[in-house]
Design a protein around this motif. Structure first.
Motif, mmCIF file in Angstrom:
data_model
loop_
_atom_site.group_PDB
_atom_site.id
_atom_site.type_symbol
_atom_site.label_atom_id
_atom_site.label_comp_id
_atom_site.label_asym_id
_atom_site.label_seq_id
_atom_site.Cartn_x
_atom_site.Cartn_y
_atom_site.Cartn_z
ATOM 1 N N MET A 1 -12.216 84.073 -63.782
ATOM 2 C CA MET A 1 -12.064 82.837 -64.500
ATOM 3 C C MET A 1 -13.228 81.920 -64.134
ATOM 4 O O MET A 1 -13.631 81.845 -62.979
ATOM 5 N N ALA A 2 -13.760 81.226 -65.124
ATOM 6 C CA ALA A 2 -14.834 80.264 -64.909
ATOM 7 C C ALA A 2 -14.449 78.945 -65.556
ATOM 8 O O ALA A 2 -13.960 78.908 -66.671
ATOM 9 N N ILE A 3 -14.664 77.869 -64.812
ATOM 10 C CA ILE A 3 -14.340 76.528 -65.297
ATOM 11 C C ILE A 3 -15.634 75.735 -65.337
ATOM 12 O O ILE A 3 -16.400 75.723 -64.371
ATOM 13 N N PHE A 4 -15.860 75.073 -66.467
ATOM 14 C CA PHE A 4 -17.106 74.354 -66.657
ATOM 15 C C PHE A 4 -16.807 73.087 -67.440
ATOM 16 O O PHE A 4 -16.030 73.117 -68.383
ATOM 17 N N PRO A 5 -17.400 71.949 -67.070
ATOM 18 C CA PRO A 5 -17.172 70.726 -67.863
ATOM 19 C C PRO A 5 -17.663 70.928 -69.296
ATOM 20 O O PRO A 5 -18.751 71.439 -69.518
ATOM 21 N N SER A 6 -16.861 70.544 -70.256
ATOM 22 C CA SER A 6 -17.237 70.716 -71.655
ATOM 23 C C SER A 6 -18.366 69.759 -72.005
ATOM 24 O O SER A 6 -18.320 68.582 -71.682
ATOM 25 N N SER A 7 -19.384 70.285 -72.676
ATOM 26 C CA SER A 7 -20.539 69.465 -73.062
ATOM 27 C C SER A 7 -20.522 69.132 -74.541
ATOM 28 O O SER A 7 -21.457 68.535 -75.049
ATOM 29 N N ASP A 8 -19.468 69.522 -75.238
ATOM 30 C CA ASP A 8 -19.369 69.243 -76.668
ATOM 31 C C ASP A 8 -19.094 67.755 -76.877
ATOM 32 O O ASP A 8 -18.231 67.169 -76.226
ATOM 33 N N ALA A 9 -19.820 67.131 -77.787
ATOM 34 C CA ALA A 9 -19.672 65.693 -78.023
ATOM 35 C C ALA A 9 -18.303 65.352 -78.600
ATOM 36 O O ALA A 9 -17.815 64.238 -78.432
ATOM 37 N N ALA A 10 -17.666 66.311 -79.288
ATOM 38 C CA ALA A 10 -16.361 66.051 -79.881
ATOM 39 C C ALA A 10 -15.246 66.046 -78.846
ATOM 40 O O ALA A 10 -14.172 65.498 -79.097
ATOM 41 N N ASP A 11 -15.468 66.645 -77.698
ATOM 42 C CA ASP A 11 -14.440 66.693 -76.663
ATOM 43 C C ASP A 11 -14.448 65.397 -75.861
ATOM 44 O O ASP A 11 -15.505 64.822 -75.597
ATOM 45 N N PRO A 12 -13.269 64.926 -75.455
ATOM 46 C CA PRO A 12 -13.219 63.685 -74.676
ATOM 47 C C PRO A 12 -13.794 63.881 -73.279
ATOM 48 O O PRO A 12 -13.886 65.012 -72.790
ATOM 49 N N PRO A 13 -14.180 62.801 -72.600
ATOM 50 C CA PRO A 13 -14.689 62.926 -71.229
ATOM 51 C C PRO A 13 -13.619 63.534 -70.327
ATOM 52 O O PRO A 13 -12.438 63.245 -70.465
ATOM 53 N N GLY A 14 -14.049 64.388 -69.427
ATOM 54 C CA GLY A 14 -13.120 65.037 -68.506
ATOM 55 C C GLY A 14 -12.565 66.348 -69.018
ATOM 56 O O GLY A 14 -11.815 67.023 -68.318
#
Length: 133
Positions: A1-14
């Protein structure tokens, strides 16, 4: 499993993008997860509650996995690249040598012979090359 902060502009912060995650029944649960601030168990503690917002898009999982490589994996890739280069190097040099022989660069009037003669005369002077037998 890999967890990475989402960098998509449509996704909310966090928001977190998670790959390689399976649900309790074995289904694929990878996707983008958002923090639920209004969840009854979320008291601002260090363990927020997340809910799946959307599945991962085409190619997104691969990009996340690539960005989340560990230092050891990068080291192995570098070693593999160096080994591949060392395996290809003799073939590359033999090809270059054959091409130069076909172009007659080492012949009496060849470019390589002239280059070597100029370097020799630069190091030892023109008298050293003409004082031979």
């Amino acid at each position: 499993m890999a967890i990475f902060p989402s960098s998509d502009a449509a996704d909310p912060p966090g928001a977190l993008a998670i790959v390689g995650l399976r649900g309790t029944r074995g289904e694929r649960a990878a996707g983008v997860y958002n923090v639920l601030a209004d969840h009854p168990h979320h008291h601002g503690a260090s363990r927020p509650v997340y809910k799946r917002a959307r599945p991962l898009r085409e190619g997104e999982e691969r990009a996340i996995r690539r960005a989340n490589l560990t230092l050891r994996q990068r080291w192995y890739e570098a070693v593999e690249l160096a080994l591949a280069y060392s395996r290809c190097k003799p073939a590359l040099f033999s090809w270059l040598e054959r091409a130069q022989a076909r172009l007659d660069v080492y012949g009496p009037d060849g470019v390589a012979r002239q280059r070597d003669r100029d370097e020799f005369e630069g190091d030892f002077g023109p008298a050293a090359s003409s004082s031979g037998a």
